[in-house]
Design an enzyme around this catalytic site. Structure first.
Site, PDB file in Angstrom:
ATOM      1  N   ARG A  42      19.933   3.671  70.666  1.00 23.59           N
ATOM      2  CA  ARG A  42      21.074   2.812  71.017  1.00 23.59           C
ATOM      3  C   ARG A  42      21.119   2.535  72.523  1.00 23.59           C
ATOM      4  O   ARG A  42      21.642   1.512  72.949  1.00 23.59           O
ATOM      5  CB  ARG A  42      22.382   3.454  70.530  1.00 23.59           C
ATOM      6  CG  ARG A  42      23.608   2.520  70.596  1.00 23.59           C
ATOM      7  CD  ARG A  42      24.812   3.157  69.905  1.00 23.59           C
ATOM      8  NE  ARG A  42      25.974   2.277  69.812  1.00 23.59           N
ATOM      9  CZ  ARG A  42      27.050   2.351  70.595  1.00 23.59           C
ATOM     10  NH1 ARG A  42      27.110   3.270  71.546  1.00 23.59           N
ATOM     11  NH2 ARG A  42      28.060   1.519  70.437  1.00 23.59           N
ATOM     12  N   ILE A  68      29.088  -4.229  71.737  1.00 22.35           N
ATOM     13  CA  ILE A  68      28.338  -3.544  70.685  1.00 22.35           C
ATOM     14  C   ILE A  68      29.377  -2.703  69.954  1.00 22.35           C
ATOM     15  O   ILE A  68      30.192  -2.022  70.581  1.00 22.35           O
ATOM     16  CB  ILE A  68      27.182  -2.677  71.258  1.00 22.35           C
ATOM     17  CG1 ILE A  68      26.421  -1.944  70.150  1.00 22.35           C
ATOM     18  CG2 ILE A  68      27.651  -1.694  72.311  1.00 22.35           C
ATOM     19  CD1 ILE A  68      25.138  -1.228  70.641  1.00 22.35           C
ATOM     20  N   SER A  69      29.396  -2.788  68.635  1.00 22.60           N
ATOM     21  CA  SER A  69      30.427  -2.094  67.867  1.00 22.60           C
ATOM     22  C   SER A  69      30.266  -0.581  67.972  1.00 22.60           C
ATOM     23  O   SER A  69      29.208  -0.069  68.340  1.00 22.60           O
ATOM     24  CB  SER A  69      30.360  -2.497  66.392  1.00 22.60           C
ATOM     25  OG  SER A  69      30.486  -3.886  66.251  1.00 22.60           O
ATOM     26  N   GLN A  70      31.355   0.109  67.614  1.00 25.87           N
ATOM     27  CA  GLN A  70      31.353   1.571  67.550  1.00 25.87           C
ATOM     28  C   GLN A  70      30.346   2.017  66.474  1.00 25.87           C
ATOM     29  O   GLN A  70      30.317   1.434  65.387  1.00 25.87           O
ATOM     30  CB  GLN A  70      32.771   1.977  67.159  1.00 25.87           C
ATOM     31  CG  GLN A  70      33.012   3.429  67.002  1.00 25.87           C
ATOM     32  CD  GLN A  70      34.410   3.697  66.443  1.00 25.87           C
ATOM     33  OE1 GLN A  70      35.221   2.789  66.277  1.00 25.87           O
ATOM     34  NE2 GLN A  70      34.671   4.950  66.157  1.00 25.87           N
ATOM     35  N   PRO A  71      29.508   3.028  66.738  1.00 25.48           N
ATOM     36  CA  PRO A  71      28.545   3.481  65.737  1.00 25.48           C
ATOM     37  C   PRO A  71      29.167   3.774  64.360  1.00 25.48           C
ATOM     38  O   PRO A  71      28.579   3.465  63.328  1.00 25.48           O
ATOM     39  CB  PRO A  71      27.962   4.753  66.361  1.00 25.48           C
ATOM     40  CG  PRO A  71      28.051   4.502  67.828  1.00 25.48           C
ATOM     41  CD  PRO A  71      29.340   3.736  68.029  1.00 25.48           C
TER      42      PRO A  71
END
Ligand code: SAH
Length: 225
Positions: A42, A68-71
């Site tokens: 990431r 970038i979205s939260q994992p």
């Protein structure tokens, strides 16, 4: 002594293992999804200055006003698709390209559309660097789908829509699933749309916050801001 090249492991491996553990504690159960997260660097999908935060379970800015979205969100999305590995998948909102690479480990073919050319270019480089070979990228309005390769076994929308974009429902294969956050600009409900025996059903999953989906079947360019 030769220094090992950081090919996605190296200095960040421990941090990535801790992220996988955090996701497990937060209820992610699908082992293939957790494995894809463990394999994907990431830190190569966030701006250099934010690399030290790449393995926090948090969204991060990636430029051009996008994130970038939260994992956990990516993991939940992928888990909800119940993938077998043979699918052809369409992603709307490539963004950083991180979820694109997670998908590349989990399905046969990935098609992904991004409307901001600069982000698409950055994503293309990061995806190549990650070694993903089964990915096709396009720049444009993803709310109309990608008709040429339809139908898709799964479609993932990574931005918040005012309503379910009909072209995406049309391009969903029999037995397929579409994930799309639907609501206003501040908050959306993640909806799973399923097509079974020609019938379309919808199910609400959870409230989420995404950047707006801008396009002909999304928010108008001025409304979305
Ligand atoms: N999953 C991505 C999410 C990025 S944010 C990640 O974690 O990196 C959502 C992305 O959707 C943004 O890059 C935004 O530019 C893009 N987007 C918004 N509307 C779009 C549209 N109509 N077509 C394609 N991409 C769109």
């Amino acid at each position: 002594m030769a220094r090992p090249v950081d090919s996605g492991g190296g200095e960040f491996r421990g941090a990535r293992e801790r992220l996988v553990e955090t996701l497990r504690e937060k209820g992610i159960r699908d082992l293939s999804v957790l494995r894809a997260i463990e394999m994907t660097p990431r830190h190569n999908f966030v701006p250099t200055g934010l690399r030290h935060r790449a393995y926090e379970d948090a969204p991060l800015p990636i430029g051009n006003g996008q994130t970038i979205s939260q994992p956990w969100v990516h993991a939940r999305y992928l888990e909800l698709l119940e993938l077998k590995g043979t699918e052809k998948v369409l992603e709307i909102g490539t963004g950083s390209g991180y979820q694109t690479v997670l998908l590349s480990h989990l399905v046969a073919q990935v098609f992904s559309i991004e409307r901001i050319a600069a982000l698409a270019q950055q994503a293309r480089e990061a995806i190549q660097r990650a070694g993903a070979r089964n990915v096709n990228l396009s720049i444009g309005d993803g709310t109309v789908g990608w008709r040429e390769y339809a139908p898709y076994d799964a479609i993932l929308v990574g931005a918040g829509a005012p309503a379910i974009p009909q072209p995406l429902v049309d391009q969903l294969a029999e037995g397929g699933r579409l994930l799309v956050p639907v609501g206003d600009r501040e908050e959306q409900q993640l909806v799973v749309v399923q097509k079974k025996d020609g019938k379309v059903t919808t199910r609400d999953i959870a409230p989420m916050r995404f950047v707006p989906l801008l396009g002909s079947h999304g928010w108008g360019i001025d409304e979305g801001r």
